[in-house]
Every structure is written in structure tokens, then in C-alpha cells.
Motif scaffolding. Structure first.
Motif, PDB file in Angstrom:
ATOM      1  N   ILE A 277      -8.421  10.222  -3.571  1.00 50.20           N
ATOM      2  CA  ILE A 277      -8.566  11.679  -3.686  1.00 50.20           C
ATOM      3  C   ILE A 277      -7.507  12.454  -2.902  1.00 50.20           C
ATOM      4  CG2 ILE A 277     -11.049  11.467  -4.044  1.00 50.20           C
ATOM      5  CD1 ILE A 277     -11.402  12.386  -1.120  1.00 50.20           C
ATOM      6  N   TYR A 278      -6.601  11.735  -2.189  1.00 48.75           N
ATOM      7  CA  TYR A 278      -5.741  12.472  -1.262  1.00 48.75           C
ATOM      8  C   TYR A 278      -4.274  12.068  -1.259  1.00 48.75           C
ATOM      9  CZ  TYR A 278      -6.114   8.306   1.609  1.00 48.75           C
ATOM     10  OH  TYR A 278      -6.050   7.021   2.055  1.00 48.75           O
ATOM     11  N   SER A 279      -3.918  10.919  -1.814  1.00 50.29           N
ATOM     12  CA  SER A 279      -2.526  10.477  -1.683  1.00 50.29           C
ATOM     13  C   SER A 279      -1.601  11.293  -2.582  1.00 50.29           C
ATOM     14  CB  SER A 279      -2.403   8.990  -2.042  1.00 50.29           C
ATOM     15  OG  SER A 279      -2.648   8.795  -3.417  1.00 50.29           O
ATOM     16  N   ASP A 280      -0.308  11.221  -2.272  1.00 54.36           N
ATOM     17  CA  ASP A 280       0.683  11.995  -3.013  1.00 54.36           C
ATOM     18  C   ASP A 280       0.778  11.556  -4.473  1.00 54.36           C
ATOM     19  OD1 ASP A 280       1.264  13.354  -0.686  1.00 54.36           O
ATOM     20  OD2 ASP A 280       2.892  11.991  -0.122  1.00 54.36           O
ATOM     21  N   THR A 281       0.443  10.291  -4.740  1.00 47.62           N
ATOM     22  CA  THR A 281       0.551   9.770  -6.109  1.00 47.62           C
ATOM     23  C   THR A 281      -0.699  10.044  -6.941  1.00 47.62           C
ATOM     24  OG1 THR A 281      -0.284   7.614  -5.398  1.00 47.62           O
ATOM     25  CG2 THR A 281       2.106   7.935  -5.389  1.00 47.62           C
ATOM     26  N   LEU A 335      -4.485   2.800   4.236  1.00 51.88           N
ATOM     27  CA  LEU A 335      -4.494   3.036   2.805  1.00 51.88           C
ATOM     28  C   LEU A 335      -5.560   2.140   2.187  1.00 51.88           C
ATOM     29  CD1 LEU A 335      -0.643   3.059   2.100  1.00 51.88           C
ATOM     30  CD2 LEU A 335      -2.173   5.033   2.211  1.00 51.88           C
ATOM     31  N   SER A 336      -6.123   2.558   1.088  1.00 53.92           N
ATOM     32  CA  SER A 336      -7.241   1.826   0.488  1.00 53.92           C
ATOM     33  C   SER A 336      -6.881   0.401   0.110  1.00 53.92           C
ATOM     34  CB  SER A 336      -7.759   2.568  -0.746  1.00 53.92           C
ATOM     35  OG  SER A 336      -6.728   2.715  -1.703  1.00 53.92           O
ATOM     36  N   GLY A 337      -5.592   0.147  -0.174  1.00 52.70           N
ATOM     37  CA  GLY A 337      -5.208  -1.182  -0.616  1.00 52.70           C
ATOM     38  C   GLY A 337      -4.902  -2.150   0.507  1.00 52.70           C
ATOM     39  N   ARG A 338      -4.930  -1.675   1.756  1.00 50.03           N
ATOM     40  CA  ARG A 338      -4.546  -2.567   2.858  1.00 50.03           C
ATOM     41  C   ARG A 338      -5.516  -3.732   2.997  1.00 50.03           C
ATOM     42  NH1 ARG A 338      -3.104  -1.942   9.264  1.00 50.03           N
ATOM     43  NH2 ARG A 338      -3.882  -3.972   9.822  1.00 50.03           N
ATOM     44  N   SER A 339      -4.968  -4.926   3.134  1.00 47.79           N
ATOM     45  CA  SER A 339      -5.806  -6.107   3.324  1.00 47.79           C
ATOM     46  C   SER A 339      -6.347  -6.127   4.747  1.00 47.79           C
ATOM     47  CB  SER A 339      -4.985  -7.372   3.076  1.00 47.79           C
ATOM     48  OG  SER A 339      -5.726  -8.508   3.462  1.00 47.79           O
ATOM     49  N   MET A 340      -7.621  -6.518   4.872  1.00 42.20           N
ATOM     50  CA  MET A 340      -8.219  -6.675   6.197  1.00 42.20           C
ATOM     51  C   MET A 340      -8.343  -8.153   6.538  1.00 42.20           C
ATOM     52  SD  MET A 340      -9.007  -3.591   7.354  1.00 42.20           S
ATOM     53  CE  MET A 340     -10.434  -3.712   8.432  1.00 42.20           C
ATOM     54  N   ASP A 341      -7.580  -8.985   5.856  1.00 43.46           N
ATOM     55  CA  ASP A 341      -7.654 -10.420   6.068  1.00 43.46           C
ATOM     56  C   ASP A 341      -7.116 -10.771   7.448  1.00 43.46           C
ATOM     57  OD1 ASP A 341      -7.479 -13.146   6.067  1.00 43.46           O
ATOM     58  OD2 ASP A 341      -6.518 -13.316   4.115  1.00 43.46           O
ATOM     59  N   PRO A 342      -7.945 -11.404   8.320  1.00 49.48           N
ATOM     60  CA  PRO A 342      -7.499 -11.675   9.687  1.00 49.48           C
ATOM     61  C   PRO A 342      -6.459 -12.772   9.786  1.00 49.48           C
ATOM     62  CG  PRO A 342      -9.637 -12.663   9.315  1.00 49.48           C
ATOM     63  CD  PRO A 342      -9.338 -11.836   8.098  1.00 49.48           C
ATOM     64  N   THR A 343      -6.208 -13.502   8.702  1.00 53.85           N
ATOM     65  CA  THR A 343      -5.221 -14.577   8.780  1.00 53.85           C
ATOM     66  C   THR A 343      -3.826 -14.109   8.409  1.00 53.85           C
ATOM     67  OG1 THR A 343      -5.615 -15.252   6.474  1.00 53.85           O
ATOM     68  CG2 THR A 343      -6.990 -16.264   8.157  1.00 53.85           C
ATOM     69  N   VAL A 344      -3.694 -12.842   8.018  1.00 57.38           N
ATOM     70  CA  VAL A 344      -2.382 -12.325   7.633  1.00 57.38           C
ATOM     71  C   VAL A 344      -1.499 -12.172   8.870  1.00 57.38           C
ATOM     72  CG1 VAL A 344      -1.151 -10.344   6.680  1.00 57.38           C
ATOM     73  CG2 VAL A 344      -3.242 -11.151   5.595  1.00 57.38           C
ATOM     74  N   SER A 345      -0.296 -12.739   8.809  1.00 59.85           N
ATOM     75  CA  SER A 345       0.639 -12.594   9.927  1.00 59.85           C
ATOM     76  C   SER A 345       1.045 -11.135  10.063  1.00 59.85           C
ATOM     77  CB  SER A 345       1.878 -13.462   9.685  1.00 59.85           C
ATOM     78  OG  SER A 345       1.516 -14.828   9.653  1.00 59.85           O
ATOM     79  N   THR A 346       1.015 -10.643  11.280  1.00 62.37           N
ATOM     80  CA  THR A 346       1.334  -9.233  11.477  1.00 62.37           C
ATOM     81  C   THR A 346       1.755  -8.971  12.908  1.00 62.37           C
ATOM     82  OG1 THR A 346       0.466  -6.984  11.399  1.00 62.37           O
ATOM     83  CG2 THR A 346      -1.095  -8.700  11.959  1.00 62.37           C
ATOM     84  N   GLN A 364      -6.624  13.046   4.519  1.00 63.83           N
ATOM     85  CA  GLN A 364      -7.958  13.049   3.916  1.00 63.83           C
ATOM     86  C   GLN A 364      -8.729  14.310   4.313  1.00 63.83           C
ATOM     87  OE1 GLN A 364     -10.322   9.345   3.471  1.00 63.83           O
ATOM     88  NE2 GLN A 364      -8.779   8.436   4.821  1.00 63.83           N
ATOM     89  N   LEU A 365      -8.683  14.652   5.598  1.00 62.34           N
ATOM     90  CA  LEU A 365      -9.377  15.851   6.061  1.00 62.34           C
ATOM     91  C   LEU A 365      -8.896  17.090   5.296  1.00 62.34           C
ATOM     92  CD1 LEU A 365      -9.394  15.441   9.970  1.00 62.34           C
ATOM     93  CD2 LEU A 365     -11.333  15.139   8.416  1.00 62.34           C
ATOM     94  N   ARG A 366      -7.593  17.209   5.154  1.00 56.76           N
ATOM     95  CA  ARG A 366      -7.013  18.399   4.499  1.00 56.76           C
ATOM     96  C   ARG A 366      -7.346  18.425   3.002  1.00 56.76           C
ATOM     97  NH1 ARG A 366      -1.453  17.761   7.952  1.00 56.76           N
ATOM     98  NH2 ARG A 366      -1.970  19.273   9.598  1.00 56.76           N
ATOM     99  N   ALA A 367      -7.266  17.263   2.349  1.00 56.88           N
ATOM    100  CA  ALA A 367      -7.548  17.219   0.914  1.00 56.88           C
ATOM    101  C   ALA A 367      -9.004  17.577   0.633  1.00 56.88           C
ATOM    102  CB  ALA A 367      -7.234  15.824   0.368  1.00 56.88           C
ATOM    103  N   ILE A 368      -9.913  16.982   1.399  1.00 55.84           N
ATOM    104  CA  ILE A 368     -11.343  17.238   1.192  1.00 55.84           C
ATOM    105  C   ILE A 368     -11.654  18.716   1.400  1.00 55.84           C
ATOM    106  CG2 ILE A 368     -13.648  16.781   2.130  1.00 55.84           C
ATOM    107  CD1 ILE A 368     -12.614  13.900   2.740  1.00 55.84           C
TER     108      ILE A 368
END
Length: 610
Positions: A277-281, A335-346, A364-368
Motif C-alpha cells: 500500500i505504500y511503495s513507490d512501485t 520490505l515485505s519480500g525480505r527473507s527472515m531466514d536465520p541461515t542467510v549470510s548477512t 507506511q505511516l505517511r501513506a496510511i
């Protein structure tokens, strides 16, 4: 007939035949005690303590226990004594049993030592240490008699259906009696239920739970086909070993953005172009604007538009854990697509920073607020069509809304600490047999019949199944929480559940992401003077107080002008609250330093090599 019973009958026939070849057939009877003792050598009795929704009567407990044992005896030659306790009495009983078990074990060791000492002295004096001597010694030491090595076996708790009758040609008058099982020992404690991470950790540290990793690689490896590898990873990470098996259930919930197919198609919008509901795309603002302009019989948005993918760093001062669902001015957003997988190297673990300086959060605050300002958001449809709304729930919502709406996922189900540790079965270190106990735990997670007995009781007495295999309760004599009795997905569904509920639950678990703050605790040493880095409770309280104030003001915002003023105020408040906690990375507070240390300690944080 059960294949295991058939196999057992064949074994008994062979045993009986062997014995009969050395017997005289002239007598009209044959003592089968020897045969039964041989066949019963591998029988075992286990105790299992389960938590019930209400008090279970003795009669009901016996009915359920007999039904349970009809399966476990024929399948494993294992008798299980089920103990039903309500939650209020459960852990006081378990921990008292553990205490008494320790005393009992100590008494047993003393009895063995005293008996050997007395026997050695008697032999030195030329006394025959036969059965009569033993009887006399134990009569003089009644406290030790229960530890006498000769263990009496009983078949009192077996059922008529389990009696094995074998007719041998030429010996039609001879029959094999039912198998015999040991009595449950005083303070015996084999399988217990665990309800939280902190209790799990406490019981491991107290050496009350057996490590299960060897069993999971051997006789209980089937569990890995039924329970997500992610679940086993988290349970093992917390203590570098697996000490209990989580009862498999549907994890978390989705946050769906529902987009009315009729209006989306009419105005040539595609669901792919409105991911949030809020991203530029996102074309969401254009879509709801068109509805407001041209559709008099539709409302643009029904209900609240929530913030998504936000993690708050709200410290629970009692447990030293982080409650990331409770508002705080310190946190992170994704972002909604970000993985929360704890095994991802980061090299970028979750940040603990001024949330009002996080672009994803502020956007998000501004869009809502802009949708509210434009009059697009309604609390009631008043009979009109709904062009868009946000709902939360399980994968079964696809069956509810899927025909009318495109359903975009804003948030995936998140595997949280409560999902992992709120309902588990473990085997104590006092168990009569780790392997045999794990056979029962494994079967509760993989076998439909045993699972239904522990959850619903006795078919025809406590419940019945309709033609679709759905459970209909006949009474409330036996009530259990389905999460606390084993794998939900192998139990029969109950009346009132969504059809195919378990299929939806399995899909949900395949989609789940891991909550990266599971099991995280700020170590007590960080609050102790003399530590390398000490958390200042005064500063933490400032953060808590500032967060409560900003949350109240945020709820009272009426328009975008007020929102911008509050964002400015919150930015300053957050900066002041964490001013003395800034690390070399300016956006991170000391929380993040501790978090990174913790991730390294438990093997979650895998830095990318520079």
C-alpha cells in the motif's frame, strides 16, 4: 489382525513347540509360565504426564488409557500409564516428582550398597545367602524391599483383546497367556510436556531432559518427515542440542491485501502491480482513487490499514527478552519480500535504531494517513462493495475470500518463540528407556489412530466420526487442547473447523519465515557493574517512557500535518533516549551489539567475508 500380533503368535508357537518337544504329553496340563516370561522379556511400562483442559475422572482416564495401550502394546510391547493433570497443577506435580525421584534414586543406590555389604559379610561368616536369607534381610530393612532385584510382572492392565491364544497340533489343550508388563515404579517419570522456552532451558540446565539427537538420527528419524527442519534448527540452536519435540501445528498468520477482482479488472489493474500500500512501485493509491471517483456503490478501503513487517525492540524487564510486537521508538522495518531466514549470510542483522528514521516505517505511516485524509478509509461498508481491505489469518482465508478478491501477501506467517516452545514433549533423564519413550513421542506425531485417542478419547464413548472423518463430540468428559497432545496435522479435524484445515496449515508452515529474535535474551551480565558493557536501566526506562508517550500521540493523530509534527518529535525523543547507547555504527544502539554477540554464540549470524 494386527501384523505384530501375528508375528508374536508365530514366535510363541516356536517357543512353545521347542518346550513341548522336551515335555511328556501324558499330563493334561502344561505350565506356560516359562513361555510367557520369555515372551515378556522386552515389555516395558512408561509413565506419561499430559495436561488436560479440565479434571479427568478416574473412569474416563482408565478408558482412554486402555484404548491408548491397545495400540502401544501391540505395536511396541510398551504399556503407558497416562497421568492427566490440569495446567494449574501440572508443573508443581512434575517438579515434586523430580525431587522425589532424586531422593528415591539415592535411596535405591543406598539399598544396593547396603545389600551388597550385608551379603559379603554373611558369606564371610559362612552363611548361605540364598532366597531365605534375602527374605530375612529385606524383612529387617522394609525401606529397601522395593529395590529388590526380582521384579514382579503383572498383566492386570492388559485387555482381553490382547490375550494371545495359540493352538499347537497335538497339544490342543495348551494356550499361551497374555504378555506381562512391569508395574509403574514409584516416582517414575518418562515423558513430560514443556510449555515455554524458559522452562525448556531451565530443565536442560538442571539435567532433567534427555538429549534426543541420537534418537532423531536413528529410530525416531521419521519425525523429520513430519516437522519442519526450520523448527528443529531453532530448537537445537537454543541449547546446541535437541531436548524436546515440538507438537507440530499451523504457525503464525498471513497479512493479506484483498483487492476486489471486479473493480481491478474493470479498471485494468493487476495484482502484481499492487504488492503493498505504500511503495513507490505500488499502484494502490491510483486504484483506490479511481474507486472513490467513479464507483458510487463501492467504498475504496474497508477497515484499518496496518503497519507491516515492523519489529519493535521492546524490552521485557522480567525475562530480558525482546517483545517485537509491542510498540517502541526503537526498532526496524523491512520490505515485505525480505527473507527472515536465520541461515542467510548477512552483515546486516536486525538493527535496533530510531524507528522514525527508518524510511520503510515512515513511508507506511505517511501513506496510511494520506488515505485517511482523502476519505478513502471506511469503518463500515453500509451495504456497498468493498474495493480493498487488509485481513489477517491462516491460509484457509483463501477459501473464504479467493473467489471475490485477489489476495496479495503483505506479511508471511512468522515462526515465533511461542510456536516453537509452547507445546513440546520431552523425555526425562530419569526415564526407564529413552528409545522406548521416543517411540511413543514419534508415534504421536506420525500415527493417526494413537493421535486421536490422546486428543479425543475413545471412539463411540467420547466421540464419533462422520463419513468425512470429522470428529463429533458425544460429551465433554474428555477435553484436551489439540496443540498439547501431538502433531495437529495427523489428528482428525473436529466439527466447526474449516474443511481441509490441515492442508491449509501445512501450506502455511511451508511459507513461514523465522522470527530472528526467537530465544534472544539480554544476558544478566550486561546489567552487572564490572561487565565490559553495562546496560543502563535508567536509559532503558527512558526509552520505555518515551515509547508509551509517542504511541499514545500516534493513535491520536488526525491528519498528515499532525503526523509530520509527531515524526519530528519522535525522532528527537528516540535520539535523546539512545544518545548514550550509540555504537560505532551510528544507527545501532547497544541492543544490536548484544544481539550480534548472541547470534554468533548460537550460530545464527554468518557474516559475509569482506
Amino acid at each position: 489382525m494386527n501384523k505384530k500380533i501375528l508375528s508374536l503368535m508365530l514366535v510363541l508357537v516356536m517357543l512353545l513347540t521347542t518346550l513341548l518337544t522336551s515335555c511328556t504329553f501324558g499330563s493334561s496340563t502344561l505350565d506356560t509360565t516359562t513361555v510367557v516370561d520369555v515372551a515378556s522379556e522386552s515389555t516395558i511400562t512408561l509413565s506419561m504426564y499430559v495436561v488436560s483442559e479440565n479434571k479427568i475422572s478416574e473412569e474416563t482416564a482408565k478408558q482412554v488409557n486402555n484404548a491408548f495401550n491397545r495400540i502401544t502394546k501391540s505395536t511396541f510391547k510398551t504399556q503407558v500409564v497416562l497421568h492427566f493433570l490440569t495446567y494449574d497443577e501440572y508443573y508443581s506435580t512434575i517438579e515434586n516428582m523430580i525431587e522425589e525421584n532424586a531422593k528415591h534414586t539415592e535411596l535405591g543406590e543406598k539399598a544396593e550398597k547396603e545389600f551388597k555389604k550385608a551379603k559379603k559379610a554373611a558369606k564371610a561368616d559362612g552363611v548361605a545367602t540364598d532366597k531365605a536369607w534375602e527374605d530375612s534381610w529385606y524383612a529387617e530393612h522394609p525401606d529397601y524391599i522395593e529395590f529388590r532385584e526380582t521384579e514382579e510382572l503383572t498383566g492386570d492392565d492388559t485387555t482381553a483383546e490382547e490375550t494371545v491364544m495359540v493352538t499347537v497340533e497335538g497339544a490342543e489343550n495348551y494356550a499361551i497367556a497374555e504378555l506381562k508388563y512391569p508395574e509403574e515404579k514409584a516416582y517414575q517419570l518418562d515423558i513430560i510436556w514443556i510449555d515455554s522456552y524458559d522452562r525448556y532451558k531451565q530443565y536442560i540446565e538442571n539435567d532433567w531432559l534427555s538429549r534426543l539427537d541420537d534418537e532423531l538420527s536413528g529410530s525416531s528419524k521419521k519425525l523429520k518427515e513430519y516437522i519442519s527442519p526450520t523448527v528443529f534448527q531453532w530448537v537445537k540452536w537454543s541449547s546446541q542440542g535437541t531436548y524436546a519435540i515440538p507438537n507440530n501445528s499451523a504457525v503464525g498468520e498471513y497479512t493479506y491485501l484483498l483487492l476486489n477482482k471486479k473493480y481491478m479488472d474493470k479498471y485494468n489493474y493487476t495484482a502484481e502491480n499492487i504488492p503493498d500500500i505504500y511503495s513507490d512501485t505500488s499502484m494502490f493509491a491510483s486504484y483506490v482513487s479511481d474507486i472513490a471517483k467513479y464507483e458510487k456503490n463501492a467504498i475504496p478501503v474497508l477497515g484499518e490499514l496496518p503497519l507491516t513487517n515492523v519489529l519493535y525492540w521492546s524490552l521485557n524487564q522480567e525475562t530480558r527478552s525482546i517483545d517485537y510486537s509491542k510498540f517502541s521508538i526503537i526498532g526496524d522495518a523491512f520490505l515485505s519480500g525480505r527473507s527472515m531466514d536465520p541461515t542467510v549470510s548477512t552483515n546486516t542483522p536486525i538493527a535496533a535504531r530510531n524507528l522514525f528514521a527508518v524510511e520503510t516505517y515512515v513511508k507506511q505511516l505517511r501513506a496510511i494517513q494520506s488515505y485517511k485524509d482523502a476519505g478513502y478509509v471506511y469503518s463500515n461498508a453500509n451495504g456497498k462493495d468493498c474495493a480493498a481491505m487488509v485481513v489477517k489469518g491462516g491460509a484457509e482465508l483463501q477459501a473464504v475470500y479467493g473467489d471475490e478478491y485477489y489476495m496479495n501477501i503483505l506479511e508471511y506467517p512468522r515462526l515465533e518463540e511461542d510456536d516453537l516452545f509452547s507445546s513440546m514433549f520431552g523425555v526425562t533423564t530419569f526415564t526407564k528407556s529413552l528409545t522406548r519413550s521416543m517411540e511413543i513421542v514419534t508415534y504421536l506425531n506420525t500415527d493417526h489412530e494413537l493421535r486421536d485417542v490422546l486428543q479425543y478419547g475413545v471412539e463411540g464413548v467420547h466421540y464419533e466420526l462422520d463419513q468425512s472423518g470429522v470428529v463429533k463430540r458425544l460429551n465433554n468428559d474428555y477435553m484436551m487442547n489439540i496443540r498439547n497432545t501431538g502433531n495437529e496435522f495427523v489428528a482428525s479435524p473436529e466439527e466447526g473447523m474449516v474443511p481441509d484445515i490441515w492442508s491449509y496449515g501445512k501450506k502455511q508452515n511451508l511459507d513461514m519465515k523465522s522470527g530472528l529474535l526467537n530465544c534472544f535474551r539480554l544476558d544478566e551480565k550486561y546489567f552487572t557493574e564490572g561487565s565490559d558493557i553495562v546496560l543502563d536501566m535508567t536509559q532503558i526506562n527512558q526509552i520505555i517512557e518515551a515509547s508509551a508517550d509517542i504511541e499514545k500521540k500516534l493513535a491520536a493523530v488526525k491528519n498528515s500535518t499532525e503526523l509530520e509534527a509527531l515524526i519530528s518529535e519522535a525522532t528527537s525523543a528516540a535520539s535523546a533516549a539512545v544518545r548514550d547507547q550509540i555504537s560505532t555504527r551510528k544507527e545501532n544502539s547497544l541492543y544490536a551489539i548484544y544481539y550480534t554477540i548472541w547470534m554468533n554464540d548460537v550460530g545464527l549470524y554468518i557474516p559475509i567475508e569482506e
